[in-house]
Design a protein around this motif. Sequence first.
Motif, short mmCIF file in Angstrom:
data_model
loop_
_atom_site.label_atom_id
_atom_site.label_comp_id
_atom_site.label_asym_id
_atom_site.label_seq_id
_atom_site.Cartn_x
_atom_site.Cartn_y
_atom_site.Cartn_z
N LEU A 1 -65.08 -24.26 -27.06
CA LEU A 1 -64.91 -24.27 -25.61
C LEU A 1 -66.05 -23.51 -24.92
CD1 LEU A 1 -63.14 -25.21 -23.27
CD2 LEU A 1 -61.76 -23.14 -23.57
N ASN A 2 -66.42 -22.37 -25.46
CA ASN A 2 -67.54 -21.62 -24.90
C ASN A 2 -68.82 -22.44 -24.93
OD1 ASN A 2 -65.82 -19.46 -24.54
ND2 ASN A 2 -66.59 -18.28 -26.28
N GLY A 3 -69.03 -23.15 -26.03
CA GLY A 3 -70.22 -23.97 -26.15
C GLY A 3 -70.24 -25.12 -25.15
N LEU A 4 -69.10 -25.78 -24.98
CA LEU A 4 -69.03 -26.90 -24.04
C LEU A 4 -69.29 -26.45 -22.61
CD1 LEU A 4 -65.89 -28.74 -25.47
CD2 LEU A 4 -68.27 -29.41 -25.74
N LYS A 5 -68.72 -25.32 -22.24
CA LYS A 5 -68.94 -24.81 -20.88
C LYS A 5 -70.40 -24.45 -20.65
CE LYS A 5 -64.23 -23.07 -20.08
NZ LYS A 5 -63.40 -21.86 -19.89
N ALA A 6 -71.02 -23.87 -21.68
CA ALA A 6 -72.44 -23.52 -21.56
C ALA A 6 -73.31 -24.77 -21.42
CB ALA A 6 -72.88 -22.69 -22.77
N MET A 7 -72.92 -25.85 -22.10
CA MET A 7 -73.66 -27.11 -21.98
C MET A 7 -73.69 -27.59 -20.53
SD MET A 7 -72.51 -29.49 -25.18
CE MET A 7 -73.02 -29.15 -26.87
N LEU A 8 -72.57 -27.45 -19.86
CA LEU A 8 -72.48 -27.90 -18.46
C LEU A 8 -73.28 -26.99 -17.53
CD1 LEU A 8 -68.67 -28.77 -18.22
CD2 LEU A 8 -70.57 -30.35 -18.56
N GLU A 9 -73.34 -25.70 -17.87
CA GLU A 9 -73.97 -24.73 -16.97
C GLU A 9 -75.48 -24.68 -17.11
OE1 GLU A 9 -71.97 -21.17 -18.13
OE2 GLU A 9 -70.06 -21.74 -17.20
N GLN A 10 -76.00 -25.11 -18.28
CA GLN A 10 -77.44 -25.07 -18.49
C GLN A 10 -78.14 -26.00 -17.52
OE1 GLN A 10 -79.27 -26.96 -21.93
NE2 GLN A 10 -80.28 -25.04 -22.46
N GLN A 11 -79.33 -25.61 -17.09
CA GLN A 11 -80.13 -26.44 -16.18
C GLN A 11 -81.37 -26.96 -16.89
OE1 GLN A 11 -79.11 -27.36 -13.20
NE2 GLN A 11 -77.24 -26.13 -13.45
N PRO A 12 -81.54 -28.30 -17.00
CA PRO A 12 -80.55 -29.33 -16.65
C PRO A 12 -79.47 -29.39 -17.71
CG PRO A 12 -82.49 -30.36 -17.60
CD PRO A 12 -82.79 -28.89 -17.53
N GLY A 13 -78.24 -29.50 -17.27
CA GLY A 13 -77.14 -29.45 -18.21
C GLY A 13 -76.55 -30.80 -18.53
N ALA A 14 -75.52 -30.76 -19.36
CA ALA A 14 -74.78 -31.96 -19.71
C ALA A 14 -73.86 -32.34 -18.55
CB ALA A 14 -73.97 -31.72 -20.97
N ASP A 15 -73.39 -33.58 -18.57
CA ASP A 15 -72.43 -34.07 -17.59
C ASP A 15 -71.06 -34.21 -18.24
OD1 ASP A 15 -74.40 -34.31 -15.60
OD2 ASP A 15 -74.95 -36.31 -16.32
N LEU A 16 -70.03 -34.22 -17.42
CA LEU A 16 -68.67 -34.33 -17.93
C LEU A 16 -68.45 -35.62 -18.71
CD1 LEU A 16 -66.69 -33.02 -14.82
CD2 LEU A 16 -67.07 -31.80 -16.97
N ASP A 17 -69.19 -36.67 -18.34
CA ASP A 17 -69.02 -37.97 -19.00
C ASP A 17 -69.87 -38.13 -20.25
OD1 ASP A 17 -67.13 -38.87 -17.20
OD2 ASP A 17 -68.59 -39.84 -15.90
N ASP A 18 -70.73 -37.17 -20.54
CA ASP A 18 -71.55 -37.25 -21.75
C ASP A 18 -70.67 -37.04 -22.98
OD1 ASP A 18 -73.98 -37.74 -20.49
OD2 ASP A 18 -74.43 -35.60 -20.26
N TRP A 19 -71.14 -37.57 -24.11
CA TRP A 19 -70.44 -37.40 -25.37
C TRP A 19 -70.90 -36.13 -26.08
CZ3 TRP A 19 -66.50 -40.53 -26.68
CH2 TRP A 19 -66.45 -41.83 -26.15
N VAL A 20 -70.00 -35.51 -26.82
CA VAL A 20 -70.37 -34.41 -27.69
C VAL A 20 -69.80 -34.67 -29.08
CG1 VAL A 20 -68.34 -32.99 -27.06
CG2 VAL A 20 -70.38 -31.90 -28.03
N LEU A 21 -70.62 -34.44 -30.10
CA LEU A 21 -70.19 -34.53 -31.49
C LEU A 21 -70.04 -33.10 -32.00
CD1 LEU A 21 -71.94 -37.25 -30.95
CD2 LEU A 21 -71.91 -37.43 -33.43
N VAL A 22 -68.83 -32.67 -32.26
CA VAL A 22 -68.57 -31.31 -32.77
C VAL A 22 -68.49 -31.40 -34.28
CG1 VAL A 22 -67.06 -29.31 -32.69
CG2 VAL A 22 -67.29 -30.77 -30.66
N HIS A 23 -69.29 -30.56 -34.95
CA HIS A 23 -69.36 -30.63 -36.41
C HIS A 23 -69.31 -29.25 -37.03
CE1 HIS A 23 -70.22 -32.40 -40.28
NE2 HIS A 23 -71.17 -31.51 -40.48
N ASP A 24 -68.52 -29.09 -38.08
CA ASP A 24 -68.39 -27.82 -38.78
C ASP A 24 -69.70 -27.45 -39.47
OD1 ASP A 24 -65.64 -27.68 -38.17
OD2 ASP A 24 -65.14 -28.88 -39.95
N ALA A 25 -70.14 -26.21 -39.30
CA ALA A 25 -71.33 -25.74 -40.01
C ALA A 25 -71.15 -25.82 -41.52
CB ALA A 25 -71.65 -24.30 -39.59
N ALA A 26 -69.90 -25.69 -41.97
CA ALA A 26 -69.61 -25.67 -43.41
C ALA A 26 -69.47 -27.06 -44.01
CB ALA A 26 -68.34 -24.87 -43.67
N ARG A 27 -69.63 -28.12 -43.23
CA ARG A 27 -69.66 -29.49 -43.79
C ARG A 27 -71.13 -29.88 -43.94
NH1 ARG A 27 -64.56 -31.92 -44.00
NH2 ARG A 27 -63.02 -30.86 -42.69
#
Length: 243
Positions: A99-125
């Motif tokens: 959740l912290n990462g997703l919010k930071a994505m939106l806040e970064q300039q230029p940031g992500a948009d709400l409609d963009d896709w995100v692939l969340v992946h475990d570091a251990a995979r």
Amino acid sequence: MTTSPANTRSGARFFVLIPCAGQGSRAGTARAKQYHLIDGRPMVRHTVEAFRALAGSFAAVWVVISPSDEDFLDVFPDFNQRNEVLLVGGGATRAATVLNGLKAMLEQQPGADLDDWVLVHDAARCLVTPEQIKALINECRNDAVGGLLAQKLPDTLKTERDGRVASTVDRSDKWLAQTPQMFRIGPLIDALQLAGDAVTDESSAMEAAGLSPRLVNGSAQNFKVTYPEDFALAEAIFERRRK
């Protein structure tokens, strides 16, 4: 002809988020397991390299580490190339870190948009392949909800009571959840906020919001390195791939 995942008809972009803030206490390693060497390289480096192989497909690859992490840049000095972002924002749980990462994505300039896709992946995979990642994107890019890599349960499943078998569970409709898990950023943020920290993957949060993510066939090799014996298995798989 298949178009690049970064160029969809809707204009939505694809981001990657790798939560890397856990300690992996069950692995029995001296430091956080994601920095343990497998095939001569830290586990998290194998993970990131699978996405680097598809660099043109993603707007950015984010890795979220713990505020107490002193290892990442030591083992990964060339990170922050090719639209890579390191966020020191890991939370107390995996869900909080994501959740912290997703919010930071939106806040970064230029940031992500709400409609963009995100692939969340475990570091251990660390054994995920570019082909598996592309398969998930191609299966889910036009889906109303999104989805995840998963594998049909191959083993007989038991329930337990006081150390003994209580029952055998029908496995015909059971799947082992894997990652990446791919959803639109806005709905995923809403789902995680609604579900709270107890959820252990993004699909669970989406399910709690009343949605049904798509299951995409993964691979038995895309397992999460968790226990000491898993390191030897991952090492053997990498060695076989080289040959």
